[in-house]
Design a protein around this motif. Sequence first.
Motif, PDB file in Angstrom:
ATOM      1  N   TRP A  88       0.863  -1.169   0.034  1.00 58.42           N
ATOM      2  CA  TRP A  88      -0.123  -0.075  -0.314  1.00 58.42           C
ATOM      3  C   TRP A  88       0.932   1.382  -0.208  1.00 58.42           C
ATOM      4  N   ASN A 105       4.606   3.904   8.436  1.00 58.22           N
ATOM      5  CA  ASN A 105       3.306   3.298   8.101  1.00 58.22           C
ATOM      6  C   ASN A 105       2.418   4.760   8.744  1.00 58.22           C
ATOM      7  N   CYS A 149      -0.072  -6.359   1.286  1.00 57.92           N
ATOM      8  CA  CYS A 149      -0.789  -5.381   1.745  1.00 57.92           C
ATOM      9  C   CYS A 149      -1.816  -5.977   2.883  1.00 57.92           C
ATOM     10  N   THR A 153      -0.561  -6.180   6.894  1.00 58.15           N
ATOM     11  CA  THR A 153      -1.437  -5.265   7.859  1.00 58.15           C
ATOM     12  C   THR A 153      -1.845  -6.144   9.013  1.00 58.15           C
ATOM     13  N   VAL A 256      -8.512  -3.622  11.643  1.00 59.34           N
ATOM     14  CA  VAL A 256      -8.089  -2.527  10.541  1.00 59.34           C
ATOM     15  C   VAL A 256      -9.034  -3.112   9.298  1.00 59.34           C
ATOM     16  N   PRO A 281      -2.963   0.401  11.223  1.00 60.63           N
ATOM     17  CA  PRO A 281      -3.015   0.749   9.730  1.00 60.63           C
ATOM     18  C   PRO A 281      -1.266  -0.606   8.931  1.00 60.63           C
ATOM     19  N   ILE A 282      -1.649  -0.414   8.025  1.00 66.13           N
ATOM     20  CA  ILE A 282      -0.331  -1.649   7.283  1.00 66.13           C
ATOM     21  C   ILE A 282       0.109  -2.621   7.862  1.00 66.13           C
TER      22      ILE A 282
END
Length: 332
Positions: A88, A105, A149, A153, A256, A281-282
């Motif tokens: 991502w 991130n 991704c 995550t 998530v 996030p990720i």
Amino acid sequence: MACNVMSAQTRGATLTPWTYQPGPLGADDVRVKVVTCGICHSDIHMIDNDWHISTYPLVPGHEVVGLVEEIGASVRHLLVGDRVGIGWQRGACLQCPDCLRGDENLCPENRATIVGAHGGFADYLDVDSRFAFKLPDGVSSVSGGPLLCGGVTVYSALRHAGMTSGQNVGVIGVGGLGHMAVLFAAKLGNRVTVFTTSDDKAEFAARLGAHEAVNTRTGEIACSRPLDVLINTVAAPLDWEAYIKTLGSDGTLTFVGIPDEPASIPLIWLMARRRRVTASPIGGRAIMEEMLRTADNFGVEPIVEVFPMARANDAIQKVRDNTIRYRAVLEA
Ligand code: NAP
Ligand code: ZN
């Protein structure tokens, strides 16, 4: 050189072939010949402009595996021919406290692969080499994309919520992200409970390594053992109070998948057992490397349905219909 891509020309549109000219390759960039690209539900949120950050033409694709074809003048850690993955994130300042800790991130200047730039539903992709990750030999090109991704995550969220091994871990929603959460948690020696709305997924859960499956369409949201960690991968409002009650003392619910409306979580149910709620996030570059190593060492292989790039729309429709088992991957 031109990049041949599949793009949405307007909000919600069916993808159509399109071509754009990339700029000159930057000193830190690599040009990657795309081999595969997974379809994450975030691609669909972006096609539909659900988050009000999309620009069109939009080229989705942020679970990319490709071969390095050209390197910028400053690139030292990658060679032409290397097999890399891109997720991502495509950039960060690399100087702030978050970046220096390996949490790129969280960088306030983080940039996403398909926000203000074109993604991997393409034959070629130019990216910042600092966000192109060399894949271990044991990670196949169809597995690699989803891990970049969806995989990082859930791995990062579970780790930051305290998952180690020997624990009770719950997973809400067994889609692309959810099935990888089950794989990581189970392969690392945890007892996994899945909560799903799909009959066949409840039946298949044991094959993913889960010990218990709850069909929430027909059954009650409950679990035979108090959970240490519970991860939500669903982007819809659910009965959060019932889910909080599946957590044991000091248990953590991590989001998530984010519902599109504010979640109502009674604080009394957190206080009673000192439970926590968080969201993640990720993952930054350090945990990305750790996740890839873990996937390689423990044989975490996403279950995928492969489509040729030209059939991207069929694959997207199956993700929309929740009939993909469990991640769609396009082959360039
Ligand atoms: P996906 O493959 O479509 O899976 C989502 C799953 O949610 C479905 O398979 C289904 O599981 C369940 N579900 C869908 N609609 C539901 C509803 N109305 N009620 C209950 N369950 C429902 O999507 P994904 O690629 O895994 O992504 C999941 C979410 O995570 C997306 O919103 C995506 O944008 C987000 N995401 C977040 C991050 C992050 O950094 N935090 C990164 C990537 C993606 P069952 O069939 O098992 O019920
Ligand atoms: Zn994604």
